[in-house]
Design a protein around this motif. Structure first.
Motif, PDB file in Angstrom:
ATOM      1  N   CYS A  21      16.945  40.033  42.134  1.00  0.00           N
ATOM      2  CA  CYS A  21      16.251  40.031  43.721  1.00  0.00           C
ATOM      3  C   CYS A  21      16.550  40.515  44.709  1.00  0.00           C
ATOM      4  N   ASP A  22      16.509  41.329  45.581  1.00  0.00           N
ATOM      5  CA  ASP A  22      17.000  41.414  46.474  1.00  0.00           C
ATOM      6  C   ASP A  22      15.923  41.524  47.912  1.00  0.00           C
ATOM      7  N   GLY A  23      15.111  40.748  47.635  1.00  0.00           N
ATOM      8  CA  GLY A  23      14.225  40.113  49.024  1.00  0.00           C
ATOM      9  C   GLY A  23      13.591  41.370  49.241  1.00  0.00           C
ATOM     10  N   CYS A  24      13.198  42.642  48.794  1.00  0.00           N
ATOM     11  CA  CYS A  24      12.648  43.602  49.389  1.00  0.00           C
ATOM     12  C   CYS A  24      11.406  42.658  50.081  1.00  0.00           C
ATOM     13  N   GLY A  25      10.100  42.363  48.873  1.00  0.00           N
ATOM     14  CA  GLY A  25       9.683  41.897  49.445  1.00  0.00           C
ATOM     15  C   GLY A  25       8.549  42.846  48.716  1.00  0.00           C
ATOM     16  N   GLN A  26       8.427  44.056  48.321  1.00  0.00           N
ATOM     17  CA  GLN A  26       7.623  45.447  48.459  1.00  0.00           C
ATOM     18  C   GLN A  26       6.561  45.194  47.569  1.00  0.00           C
ATOM     19  N   CYS A  27       7.583  44.020  45.848  1.00  0.00           N
ATOM     20  CA  CYS A  27       6.712  43.219  44.785  1.00  0.00           C
ATOM     21  C   CYS A  27       4.922  43.021  45.143  1.00  0.00           C
ATOM     22  N   LEU A  73       7.772  38.548  35.675  1.00  0.00           N
ATOM     23  CA  LEU A  73       8.697  39.616  35.601  1.00  0.00           C
ATOM     24  C   LEU A  73       9.320  39.725  34.232  1.00  0.00           C
ATOM     25  N   PRO A  86       8.299  49.146  43.071  1.00  0.00           N
ATOM     26  CA  PRO A  86       8.676  49.940  43.633  1.00  0.00           C
ATOM     27  C   PRO A  86      10.288  50.846  42.612  1.00  0.00           C
ATOM     28  N   CYS A  89      13.056  49.140  43.478  1.00  0.00           N
ATOM     29  CA  CYS A  89      13.164  47.463  42.478  1.00  0.00           C
ATOM     30  C   CYS A  89      14.556  46.998  41.787  1.00  0.00           C
ATOM     31  N   ALA A  90      15.545  46.490  41.766  1.00  0.00           N
ATOM     32  CA  ALA A  90      16.653  46.396  40.737  1.00  0.00           C
ATOM     33  C   ALA A  90      16.224  45.690  39.547  1.00  0.00           C
ATOM     34  N   TYR A  91      15.555  45.433  39.099  1.00  0.00           N
ATOM     35  CA  TYR A  91      14.390  45.264  37.858  1.00  0.00           C
ATOM     36  C   TYR A  91      14.373  46.263  37.726  1.00  0.00           C
TER      37      TYR A  91
END
Ligand code: SF4
Ligand code: SF4
Length: 146
Positions: A21-27, A73, A86, A89-91
């Protein structure tokens, strides 16, 4: 090779999974689904539990109980839910067989690279409390995810 290049998402340890998780917060931004086309839109309106400044969940361990629509997830099928994430998202990327972006913290070694690349929702997210009465979620669509 790094673990995310060698292992499938299902084979990762809990620590490896979390580190993706990159911590982007978009999810943690509300999405809308077009009833006719099934297309998913991402809005800038954040979940009430998101701390916008840090893009962290205020109650991460209890999130599923406090916000039932917040999906864990790791418990869900990416074929069904990946399109709700998004595109960065890394996942989602790994689930689609794509590489991590060069700004990902696992590659740069610093979480600051997410904001530097313009990927952090902290730069534009807002809460419903700051919406005007005349505004709707549709007024805050920022991207289509499909
Ligand atoms: S969109 Fe993906 S990478 Fe970004 S915070 Fe959510 S789970 Fe993590
Ligand atoms: S409950 Fe937490 S993890 Fe879930 S959407 Fe809200 S802020 Fe994000």
């Amino acid at each position: 090779m790094s673990f995310w290049q060698e292992k499938s998402l299902a084979d990762m340890s809990p620590a490896e999974w979390e580190s993706l998780c990159d911590g982007c917060g978009q999810c943690c931004l509300h999405k809308l689904e077009d009833e006719d086309t099934g297309q998913v839109a991402l809005t800038r309106i954040a979940c009430d539990l998101l701390v916008i400044k840090t893009c962290r969940c205020r109650h991460y361990e209890q999130r599923s109980q406090l916000v039932p629509e917040c999906l864990d997830l790791q418990q869900h099928d990416f074929a069904t839910y990946g399109r709700w994430l998004p595109k960065t998202c890394a996942y989602r990327l790994l689930g689609e067989g794509k590489p991590l972006p060069d700004w990902h913290p696992l590659i740069t070694g610093t979480p600051a690279s997410v904001a530097a690349a313009g990927m952090s929702a902290a730069a534009y997210a807002k809460k419903t409390a700051s919406m005007k009465r005349s505004e709707d979620y549709e007024d805050h669509i920022i991207a289509w995810l499909d």
